[in-house]
Design an enzyme around this catalytic site. Structure first.
Site, PDB file in Angstrom:
ATOM      1  N   TYR A  39       0.852  -1.192   0.000  1.00 56.23           N
ATOM      2  CA  TYR A  39       0.000   0.000   0.000  1.00 56.23           C
ATOM      3  C   TYR A  39       0.885   1.238   0.000  1.00 56.23           C
ATOM      4  CZ  TYR A  39       0.328  -0.490   5.197  1.00 56.23           C
ATOM      5  OH  TYR A  39       0.739  -0.644   6.502  1.00 56.23           O
ATOM      6  N   CYS A  40       0.367   2.304  -0.590  1.00 50.05           N
ATOM      7  CA  CYS A  40       1.108   3.556  -0.778  1.00 50.05           C
ATOM      8  C   CYS A  40       2.485   3.306  -1.400  1.00 50.05           C
ATOM      9  CB  CYS A  40       1.260   4.307   0.549  1.00 50.05           C
ATOM     10  SG  CYS A  40       1.746   6.049   0.344  1.00 50.05           S
ATOM     11  N   PRO A  41       2.516   2.651  -2.580  1.00 46.01           N
ATOM     12  CA  PRO A  41       3.811   2.326  -3.187  1.00 46.01           C
ATOM     13  C   PRO A  41       4.517   3.566  -3.724  1.00 46.01           C
ATOM     14  CG  PRO A  41       2.013   1.832  -4.696  1.00 46.01           C
ATOM     15  CD  PRO A  41       1.371   2.231  -3.405  1.00 46.01           C
TER      16      PRO A  41
END
Length: 279
Positions: free
Chosen positions: A151-153
């Site tokens: 997540y949130c790469p």
């Protein structure tokens, strides 16, 4: 690329630990207050009313959303899902996408001057090196590159053996720079990732969107405790922050919120409230 130590090194640092307090500048200690106080401190640093700041913060059961997340086609249902599971969802004013925070996740804000001279990449790199220095006695395997499926790469995901434990965002206010990182120290990282994956499932519902949201794979996320095979705690890592900082400054001081800072904080806090009224 500038030397990371020269970017962070200053004669004096202001240390603020908001990881265990109930209020920040008179407001409940939520992520709303955290992003407002970081903006406030960036203004103070920019105007040389404060030395550079390192601020530590922890929030329980919070999903910090990026601006693109607020445009998910079923965001109302996604927010209802968070509320039903006793999570607070807020939209931050810095870059990125959804991130899960709880008592096992330590956030560090490095707030320094020099926005006119330092590139975004200089500052990201400085935070990467700072974190590597924090754990140099335990590992030399911390790398920075995008972990697909996290997540949130982003390009500055921090990982060990392909498992992400941290992500960095950045915000600039006047000539002040706030570099913010979350460090997954302890707890169940896969549960956090599964929760965000479910949020996206509910808020997107397989609809086509102009923005590409991450397809979260919990298997590529892990805590530092798991990755290093030792039971690290948030309190222990806070001490590592101080120890590492001591090598980069002559003195560390604690200064309460000043009058002008309180005024700026109140304005920034209201801006965060207004930003979040959209959801």
């Amino acid at each position: 690329m500038k030397n990371w130590k020269e970017i962070i090194r200053h004669n004096t640092f202001r240390y603020m630990d908001h990881s265990t307090v109930n209020t920040v500048a008179g407001k409940p200690n939520t992520a709303l207050a955290s992003f407002a106080i970081d903006d406030t401190l960036a203004i103070s640093v920019s105007e040389e009313a404060s030395p550079p700041v390192i601020r530590l913060w922890v929030h329980s059961n919070t999903i910090v959303l990026g601006i693109p997340d607020s445009r998910l086609p079923h965001i109302e249902e996604g927010m209802a899902f968070l509320e039903e599971n006793n999570y607070q969802g807020i939209i931050r004013n810095s870059g990125g996408l959804a991130v899960a925070l709880d008592e096992g996740v330590l956030n560090i804000s490095l707030i320094i001057p020099g926005a006119q001279n330092l590139s975004i990449y200089d500052c990201y790199e400085a935070m990467v090196r700072f974190v590597q220095a924090m754990f140099t006695d335990l590992t030399d395997a911390i790398e920075a590159y995008e972990i697909v499926g996290s997540y949130c790469p982003g390009d500055y995901d921090l990982s060990i053996d392909g498992k992400k434990f941290a992500g960095i965002s950045q915000r600039r206010v006047k000539k002040g720079i706030s570099v913010q990182i979350y460090l997954d120290i302890e707890g169940n990282s896969k549960e956090r990732a599964s929760f965000i994956r479910e949020f996206y499932r509910i808020a997107k519902q397989d609809e086509d969107t102009a923005f590409t949201y991450p397809e979260v794979n919990p298997e590529v996320m892990a805590s530092l405790s798991d990755l290093l095979g030792i039971p690290l705690t948030v309190e222990e890592v806070k001490q590592r922050v101080i120890t590492t900082l001591k090598d980069l400054t002559e003195e560390i001081v604690t200064i309460p919120v000043q009058k002008t800072e309180q005024e700026n904080f109140d304005k920034r806090y209201q801006q965060m409230i207004k930003r979040n009224e959209t959801i």
